[in-house]
Design a protein around this motif. Structure first.
Motif: not given
Ligand SMILES: Cc1cc2nc3c(=O)[nH]c(=O)nc-3n(C[C@H](O)[C@H](O)[C@H](O)COP(=O)(O)O)c2cc1C
Ligand code: SF4
Ligand code: SF4
Ligand code: SF4
Ligand code: FES
Lengths: 127, 621
Positions: B165-169, B176-178, B193-198, B284-288, B319-326, B501-503
């Motif tokens: 399962r996704g490690r980004g949150g 399933t996402k794939w 690859c999401n390496c925003d890590e805010g 910015c880390g939120e996917e959309t 497909v957007i996934n977190n660094v650790e997921t990849w 959004c998730g925030l």
């Molecule tokens: C406010 C907010 C910030 C987020 N920041 C990150 C982030 O820094 N890195 C990340 O991987 N996902 C972040 N996410 C989750 C992403 O929207 C997305 O679910 C994720 O990148 C999907 O990858 P995963 O399924 O591998 O977790 C954030 C979500 C929200 C609502």
């Protein structure tokens, strides 16, 4: 560089493995060279180089070479202890580079103790 | 390179570099040369070792001896003693608090013992700037495997069966996402690859980039093959220069080897990717929002659905996934879904990386199997709370996670249990708090952060967080009202329900969870004007105990605003009207004397500090 094929990548991996063997901690045997002040004075560093040279020639690098402090038998320096997996350790004394090479071939590779150079067997176990 | 007898695995992660790791490298190399050991010993740079609290650090291999708090002055001695003479140096080894003897071997140090390395399997073992090091550790064997023996559907099945399962949150099932994206008709498709890590203080993803960039690249190539993608993006925050540099280098090397580009390994499959640097705002880390940013638009989230897997970059399936997921993907392919799904709990498989910070003895980055308890993390790996203080709570899930109290310390760490406890897995921040932490103040701190970071699109999130912040500020200032608690709960739940959004949907968590578990602290602030942890400045006073003060003048000399009255051998007095509550006096009063205390609530009532100093002798009968 031209892109690799599958086979070339595999070959590369085999080569690359030799470079990182020290970090993975899987050894069949261990050589400990005694590097106290007396050992170094008696030529322990040349012994280290001789063993290193032998390891270099191995395809599978599963021999660990380390140093330890003075063994308390200064008159017998340079000395080294050889430990094969699951057998008692053997101490060798009055080493020369030629003796080191022979020990490497016969004991480390061949598994036979070079009795004429050995000064003690199993003396470091249980410690 | 010729064989060596010793390799020094020197950490050059961001933390250790800040501590001078590269200067230490130079000194090491100079000393090694000086001792004539350069044919026998080499220095290898690695990414973050994990035990950042001990940095700068290194591990001597093959002896497996760990040295921390390295300092240039110690290097000549270390080289001579350990590297030349084979005598490991005790004073540079790790000694657990309250123990006397150091623990020489890395493998015996409690911090490392309970960890399980999957995503971080190469950390500290390879030089992240050398692709051959990665290849030597079975790197790119998973890619070989899929290209020679698996169809894209096989790969997706394997990932689904692994339970990853996704490690980004969010924790959405990766396979399933794939699959959703693969079955979309529209092309081209993309992966990110999401390496925003805010999350403030979190650095899991940065560490993966810095210690093993190729595991992410390999995971992404596998994903691209499975989903049917020929172009990918890595989105990383600009504040991560070292991580970006190493990733850039890794991409170049992978291209040279033909692992990226056209006709990968002669298979006919094409894929390449590029790095995009982001501004680093939390949202910015939120996917959309991240996708908007890649498209060159303002980084604002949009309504979902459609989800990116259906409609992402330029409305194409993404497909957007977190660094650790990849980073987990190559291991799953190599060792199999069955192996992976045996690690963890029923619903949470595999391992998770956490950054362990706060009031804890061993700070750093850890990777643990899912299902491990908070107790094991805090006490076994973390080594407990410093100075024998009491453990109060642990905050997980980043700025919008919740605080889990001591009474729930045996909760297993998995997605569902953390959510049930009012917190969340998040991306892996873990902040430990001790008895000196005020939970109202903590809630205020996190709301301040999310309030700053809200993009302002939804009224609930923007104005709602303003309102929460205002009320929390009033409470910590001693102006709280009884009805505030009800308001916090109602507003919190409304923000959760109505934000886009998730925030917004998670930002009330710190307030709601502390209200649930630490309500008494809120009530003390409101009803008694008392801060039980003695943190909130408006509710405390510093006071000098006349029966203890020896009249040494130390506090007087050090008080910045000059609020302390006294003379030698006189009982000192704090003029409360001048005191700024900076705490300096408490720090400088000699520990043997400890004459200065903080008080709050009722006890402050009669403390004014208008008296004049009087001789100490008089008090001693
Ligand atoms: C406010 C907010 C910030 C987020 N920041 C990150 C982030 O820094 N890195 C990340 O991987 N996902 C972040 N996410 C989750 C992403 O929207 C997305 O679910 C994720 O990148 C999907 O990858 P995963 O399924 O591998 O977790 C954030 C979500 C929200 C609502
Ligand atoms: S919930 Fe907050 S951050 Fe998310 S879109 Fe709405 S206003 Fe922006
Ligand atoms: S808390 Fe700061 S300002 Fe107040 S008396 Fe102590 S040193 Fe002075
Ligand atoms: S430092 Fe402590 S002992 Fe010294 S004058 Fe101040 S309160 Fe008294
Ligand atoms: S940066 Fe060196 S241990 Fe983390």
């Amino acid at each position: 560089m031209a892109p690799l094929t599958l086979d070339e990548l595999r070959k590369k991996r085999k080569e690359a493995r030799k470079e990182i063997y020290l970090r993975e901690g899987e050894y069949k045997s261990k050589i400990i060279v005694h590097m106290g002040t007396c050992g170094i004075a008696a030529g322990a560093r040349e012994i280290v180089s001789a063993f290193l040279g032998e390891i270099e020639n191995l395809t599978e690098k599963n021999v660990m070479l380390t140093a330890s402090g003075c063994a308390g038998l200064c008159s017998m320096e340079p000395m080294a202890t050889v430990e094969l997996l699951n057998s008692p350790s053997v101490k060798y004394g009055n080493l020369t580079t030629d003796k080191a090479k022979r020990i490497f071939k016969e004991h480390i590779i061949g598994g036979n103790i070079v009795t004429e150079y050995a000064i003690g067997i199993g003396s470091e176990k249980g410690g | 390179m010729a064989v060596r007898r010793i390799e020094l695995m020197l950490c050059t992660g961001t933390g250790c570099v800040a501590g001078g790791a590269f200067r230490i490298k130079e000194t090491l190399e100079k000393e090694i040369q000086k001792q004539g050991l350069d044919k026998e010993v080499s220095v290898i740079i690695t990414g973050c070792n994990g035990f950042c609290g001990q940095g700068p650090l290194m591990v001597v291999q093959p002896d497996n001896i760990f040295y921390g708090f390295l300092n240039e002055e110690d290097i000549p001695f270390l080289v001579q003693e350990h590297l030349l003479k084979g005598r490991p140096v005790k004073k540079l080894m790790f000694t657990p608090s309250e123990k006397k003897e150091p623990v020489p071997l890395l493998s015996e140090i409690p911090f490392f013992k309970k960890q399980m390395l999957v995503a971080l399997r190469n950390k500290g073992i390879i030089d992240p700037e050398k692709i051959d090091d990665y290849i030597a550790r079975d790197g790119y064997t998973a890619l070989e495997k899929i290209l020679s023996s698996m169809t894209p559907d096989d790969v997706i099945d394997e990932i689904i069966r692994s339970g990853l399962r996704g490690r980004g949150g969010g924790g959405f099932p990766t396979g399933t996402k794939w699959k959703i994206c693969r079955t979309e008709q529209k092309t081209p498709k993309y992966i990110i690859c999401n390496c925003d890590e805010g999350d403030p203080g979190a650095y899991m993803d940065r560490s993966v980039f810095e210690s093993d960039p190729h595991t992410v690249i390999e995971g992404m190539i596998i994903g691209a093959y499975a989903i049917g993608v020929s172009h990918g993006y890595i989105y990383a925050r600009t504040e991560y220069p070292l991580a970006i540099k190493r990733m850039q280098l890794a991409l170049t090397q992978a291209r040279e080897y033909g692992l990226l580009g056209e006709n990968i390994l002669g298979s006919g499959f094409n894929f390449d990717m590029e790095i995009r640097e982001g501004s680093g705002a939390f949202v910015c880390g939120e996917e959309t929002s991240l996708i908007h940013s890649i498209e060159g638009k303002g980084p604002e989230p949009r309504q979902r659905p459609p989800f990116p897997a259906q409609s992402g970059i330029w409305d194409c399936p993404t497909v957007i996934n977190n660094v650790e997921t990849w980073a987990n993907v190559p291991v799953i392919i190599n060792r199999g879904a069955d192996w992976f799904s045996k690690i963890g709990t029923e619903t949470s498989k595999g391992t998770k990386i956490f950054s362990l910070v706060g009031k804890i003895n061993n700070t750093g980055l850890i990777e643990v199997p899912m299902g491990i308890t908070l107790r094991e993390v805090v006490y076994d790996i973390g080594g407990g709370i410093p100075d024998n203080k009491k453990f109060k709570a642990v905050q997980t899930g980043g700025p919008s996670g919740g605080c889990i109290p001591h009474s729930m310390i045996d909760v297993p760490i998995d997605y569902e249990s953390l959510t049930k406890a009012g917190s969340m897995m998040g991306s892996g921040g873990m902040i430990v708090m001790d008895e000196d932490t005020c939970m109202v103040d903590v809630a205020k701190f996190f709301i301040q952060f999310t309030n700053d970071e809200s993009c302002g699109k939804c009224t609930t999130c923007r104005d709602g967080s303003d309102a929460l912040l205002e009320v929390l500020t009033n409470i910590t200032n001693g102006n709280g009202k009884e009805e505030d608690l009800e308001f916090l709960e109602e507003a919190g739940n409304a923000i959760k329900d109505a934000s886009m959004c998730g925030l917004g949907t998670t930002l009330p968590n710190p307030v709601l969870s502390t209200l649930k578990y630490f309500r008494d602290e809120y009530e003390a602030h409101i009803k008694e004007r008392r801060c039980p942890a003695l943190v909130c400045k408006n509710l405390i006073k510093y006071y000098i105990l006349p029966e203890k003060c020896t009249g040494c003048k130390l506090c007087l000399k050090n008080c910045p605003p000059g609020a302390i009255k006294g003379e030698l051998k006189h009982i000192h007095i704090i003029d409360q009207s001048k005191c700024t509550k900076c705490g300096t006096c408490l720090d400088v009063c000699p520990p043997k004397v400890s004459a200065i205390i903080k008080v709050s609530g009722k006890e402050t009532e009669n403390i004014t500090g208008i008296e004049e100093p009087y001789p100490v002798k008089k008090k001693e009968k």
